[in-house]
Write an enzyme that holds these catalytic residues in place. Structure first.
Site, PDB file in Angstrom:
ATOM      1  N   PRO A 142       0.788  -1.225   0.000  1.00  0.00           N
ATOM      2  CA  PRO A 142       0.000   0.000   0.000  1.00  0.00           C
ATOM      3  C   PRO A 142       0.829   1.290   0.000  1.00  0.00           C
ATOM      4  O   PRO A 142       1.834   1.397   0.713  1.00  0.00           O
ATOM      5  CB  PRO A 142      -0.837  -0.094   1.279  1.00  0.00           C
ATOM      6  CG  PRO A 142      -0.186  -1.135   2.103  1.00  0.00           C
ATOM      7  CD  PRO A 142       0.486  -2.082   1.156  1.00  0.00           C
ATOM      8  N   ASN A 143       0.348   2.213  -0.814  1.00  0.00           N
ATOM      9  CA  ASN A 143       0.868   3.583  -0.935  1.00  0.00           C
ATOM     10  C   ASN A 143       2.167   3.682  -1.725  1.00  0.00           C
ATOM     11  O   ASN A 143       2.623   4.786  -2.024  1.00  0.00           O
ATOM     12  CB  ASN A 143       1.023   4.257   0.444  1.00  0.00           C
ATOM     13  CG  ASN A 143      -0.304   4.399   1.144  1.00  0.00           C
ATOM     14  OD1 ASN A 143      -1.252   4.918   0.552  1.00  0.00           O
ATOM     15  ND2 ASN A 143      -0.412   3.913   2.363  1.00  0.00           N
ATOM     16  N   HIS A 171      12.755  -2.999   2.023  1.00  0.00           N
ATOM     17  CA  HIS A 171      12.184  -1.730   2.491  1.00  0.00           C
ATOM     18  C   HIS A 171      13.080  -0.598   2.030  1.00  0.00           C
ATOM     19  O   HIS A 171      14.313  -0.685   2.138  1.00  0.00           O
ATOM     20  CB  HIS A 171      12.064  -1.702   4.012  1.00  0.00           C
ATOM     21  CG  HIS A 171      11.109  -2.729   4.519  1.00  0.00           C
ATOM     22  ND1 HIS A 171       9.755  -2.590   4.381  1.00  0.00           N
ATOM     23  CD2 HIS A 171      11.330  -3.932   5.096  1.00  0.00           C
ATOM     24  CE1 HIS A 171       9.170  -3.666   4.868  1.00  0.00           C
ATOM     25  NE2 HIS A 171      10.092  -4.497   5.294  1.00  0.00           N
ATOM     26  N   ARG A 222       5.154  12.008  -3.378  1.00  0.00           N
ATOM     27  CA  ARG A 222       4.948  12.522  -2.019  1.00  0.00           C
ATOM     28  C   ARG A 222       6.129  12.073  -1.156  1.00  0.00           C
ATOM     29  O   ARG A 222       6.747  11.052  -1.422  1.00  0.00           O
ATOM     30  CB  ARG A 222       3.683  11.921  -1.381  1.00  0.00           C
ATOM     31  CG  ARG A 222       2.408  12.089  -2.161  1.00  0.00           C
ATOM     32  CD  ARG A 222       1.533  13.177  -1.548  1.00  0.00           C
ATOM     33  NE  ARG A 222       0.162  13.119  -2.043  1.00  0.00           N
ATOM     34  CZ  ARG A 222      -0.208  13.421  -3.279  1.00  0.00           C
ATOM     35  NH1 ARG A 222       0.687  13.779  -4.159  1.00  0.00           N
ATOM     36  NH2 ARG A 222      -1.478  13.362  -3.641  1.00  0.00           N
ATOM     37  N   ALA A 235       3.111  -1.034   4.789  1.00  0.00           N
ATOM     38  CA  ALA A 235       2.550  -1.030   6.151  1.00  0.00           C
ATOM     39  C   ALA A 235       2.083  -2.418   6.589  1.00  0.00           C
ATOM     40  O   ALA A 235       2.077  -2.726   7.798  1.00  0.00           O
ATOM     41  CB  ALA A 235       1.397  -0.039   6.229  1.00  0.00           C
ATOM     42  N   ASN A 293       7.898  -5.856  -0.998  1.00  0.00           N
ATOM     43  CA  ASN A 293       7.849  -4.765  -0.028  1.00  0.00           C
ATOM     44  C   ASN A 293       6.396  -4.688   0.431  1.00  0.00           C
ATOM     45  O   ASN A 293       5.560  -4.083  -0.245  1.00  0.00           O
ATOM     46  CB  ASN A 293       8.293  -3.438  -0.640  1.00  0.00           C
ATOM     47  CG  ASN A 293       8.312  -2.326   0.411  1.00  0.00           C
ATOM     48  OD1 ASN A 293       7.756  -2.491   1.499  1.00  0.00           O
ATOM     49  ND2 ASN A 293       8.936  -1.206   0.091  1.00  0.00           N
ATOM     50  N   GLU A 321      12.491  -9.811   1.399  1.00  0.00           N
ATOM     51  CA  GLU A 321      11.720  -8.629   1.790  1.00  0.00           C
ATOM     52  C   GLU A 321      12.592  -7.389   1.611  1.00  0.00           C
ATOM     53  O   GLU A 321      13.784  -7.412   1.969  1.00  0.00           O
ATOM     54  CB  GLU A 321      11.277  -8.772   3.251  1.00  0.00           C
ATOM     55  CG  GLU A 321      10.467  -7.591   3.769  1.00  0.00           C
ATOM     56  CD  GLU A 321       9.772  -7.917   5.089  1.00  0.00           C
ATOM     57  OE1 GLU A 321       9.124  -8.980   5.194  1.00  0.00           O
ATOM     58  OE2 GLU A 321       9.894  -7.100   6.016  1.00  0.00           O
ATOM     59  N   ARG A 361      13.346   3.622  12.689  1.00  0.00           N
ATOM     60  CA  ARG A 361      12.135   4.458  12.694  1.00  0.00           C
ATOM     61  C   ARG A 361      11.284   4.166  13.950  1.00  0.00           C
ATOM     62  O   ARG A 361      11.807   3.658  14.940  1.00  0.00           O
ATOM     63  CB  ARG A 361      11.380   4.219  11.385  1.00  0.00           C
ATOM     64  CG  ARG A 361      12.218   4.639  10.160  1.00  0.00           C
ATOM     65  CD  ARG A 361      11.440   4.508   8.880  1.00  0.00           C
ATOM     66  NE  ARG A 361      10.283   5.397   8.873  1.00  0.00           N
ATOM     67  CZ  ARG A 361       9.310   5.329   7.974  1.00  0.00           C
ATOM     68  NH1 ARG A 361       9.353   4.421   6.999  1.00  0.00           N
ATOM     69  NH2 ARG A 361       8.295   6.164   8.023  1.00  0.00           N
ATOM     70  N   TYR A 405      11.215   8.654   1.245  1.00  0.00           N
ATOM     71  CA  TYR A 405      11.202   7.491   0.340  1.00  0.00           C
ATOM     72  C   TYR A 405      11.890   7.733  -1.007  1.00  0.00           C
ATOM     73  O   TYR A 405      11.898   6.834  -1.847  1.00  0.00           O
ATOM     74  CB  TYR A 405       9.751   7.031   0.126  1.00  0.00           C
ATOM     75  CG  TYR A 405       9.091   6.550   1.399  1.00  0.00           C
ATOM     76  CD1 TYR A 405       9.644   5.505   2.124  1.00  0.00           C
ATOM     77  CD2 TYR A 405       7.939   7.163   1.889  1.00  0.00           C
ATOM     78  CE1 TYR A 405       9.068   5.062   3.305  1.00  0.00           C
ATOM     79  CE2 TYR A 405       7.343   6.725   3.067  1.00  0.00           C
ATOM     80  CZ  TYR A 405       7.911   5.675   3.765  1.00  0.00           C
ATOM     81  OH  TYR A 405       7.342   5.240   4.938  1.00  0.00           O
TER      82      TYR A 405
HETATM   83  O1  CA2 Z   1      10.488   1.632   3.956  1.00  0.00           O
HETATM   84  C1  CA2 Z   1       9.631   0.985   3.358  1.00  0.00           C
HETATM   85  O2  CA2 Z   1       9.799   0.547   2.210  1.00  0.00           O
HETATM   86  C2  CA2 Z   1       8.276   0.761   4.004  1.00  0.00           C
HETATM   87  O3  CA2 Z   1       7.828  -0.544   3.630  1.00  0.00           O
HETATM   88  C3  CA2 Z   1       7.357   1.834   3.451  1.00  0.00           C
HETATM   89  C4  CA2 Z   1       5.965   1.790   4.073  1.00  0.00           C
HETATM   90  C5  CA2 Z   1       6.056   1.808   5.597  1.00  0.00           C
HETATM   91  O4  CA2 Z   1       4.756   1.650   6.163  1.00  0.00           O
HETATM   92  C6  CA2 Z   1       6.946   0.695   6.129  1.00  0.00           C
HETATM   93  O5  CA2 Z   1       7.032   0.815   7.520  1.00  0.00           O
HETATM   94  C7  CA2 Z   1       8.343   0.812   5.522  1.00  0.00           C
HETATM   95  C8  CA2 Z   1       5.147   3.003   3.626  1.00  0.00           C
HETATM   96  C9  CA2 Z   1       5.003   3.114   2.157  1.00  0.00           C
HETATM   97  C10 CA2 Z   1       4.358   4.431   1.856  1.00  0.00           C
HETATM   98  O6  CA2 Z   1       4.866   4.924   0.644  1.00  0.00           O
HETATM   99  C11 CA2 Z   1       4.687   6.235   0.386  1.00  0.00           C
HETATM  100  C12 CA2 Z   1       5.346   6.712  -0.729  1.00  0.00           C
HETATM  101  C13 CA2 Z   1       5.245   8.032  -1.042  1.00  0.00           C
HETATM  102  C14 CA2 Z   1       4.461   8.876  -0.278  1.00  0.00           C
HETATM  103  C15 CA2 Z   1       3.803   8.390   0.821  1.00  0.00           C
HETATM  104  C16 CA2 Z   1       3.919   7.064   1.149  1.00  0.00           C
END
Ligand code: CA2
Length: 144
Positions: free
Chosen positions: A9-10, A99, A17, A76, A73, A97, A106, A22
């Site tokens: 997700p996201n 990230h 963003r 969340a 990946n 996996e 974090r 990221y």
């Molecule tokens: O660090 C990572 O790759 C995560 O999997 C990213 C997840 C986070 O919940 C994990 O704890 C670590 C969040 C992905 C959200 O991606 C976004 C990308 C651009 C803007 C907002 C969110």
């Protein structure tokens, strides 16, 4: 040999963003780099991104019989999804996996990965480069 790269997700928002956290690469740009590395390594790469837990479980299951390994990946869902963990275990393929961020540096709730124990290893904290490292890890696992 085929490798399935699954993003949770996201991650479709990458590059659009929160670049400070990221990075500036879009998911499409990352996928293009992974595809190019796959050509070098002799691996065909398919990609799935979904914001839905069930669709991600379906994607993991779909790897059976069509892919030799998984790079995932779970975003969340890393920290919450017993369903994804069970799917990775059930499919029985080597999984890595990845990230973008160093989840151990974090918030505390990100320090636990429910999915990592079902994977052969975890790469975290190297940004988009992590996907390339994960593909190299998978290539090495498949060659051994
Ligand atoms: O660090 C990572 O790759 C995560 O999997 C990213 C997840 C986070 O919940 C994990 O704890 C670590 C969040 C992905 C959200 O991606 C976004 C990308 C651009 C803007 C907002 C969110």
């Amino acid at each position: 040999m085929k490798v399935l790269v699954i993003n949770g997700p996201n991650l479709n928002l990458l590059g659009k963003r929160e670049p400070g956290l990221y990075g500036h690469s879009t998911l499409e740009q990352i996928e293009a780099r992974v595809t190019a590395l796959g050509v070098e390594l002799g691996l065909e790469v398919d990609f799935v991104q979904s914001n839905s837990e069930g669709t991600l479980v379906d994607a993991v299951q779909s790897a059976a019989g069509r892919a030799a390994a998984i790079v995932i990946n779970p975003a969340a869902y890393t920290h919450t999804s017993v369903a994804l963990r069970d799917a990775i275990t059930a499919v029985g393929l080597p999984a890595v996996e990845v990230h973008l961020s160093n989840i151990l540096a974090r918030e505390e709730f990100r320090h636990t990965s429910l999915t990592a124990p079902s994977c052969r290893g975890v790469i975290a904290g190297f940004g988009a480069e992590g996907y390339l490292l994960a593909l190299r890890a998978v290539a090495s696992l498949l060659a051994s």
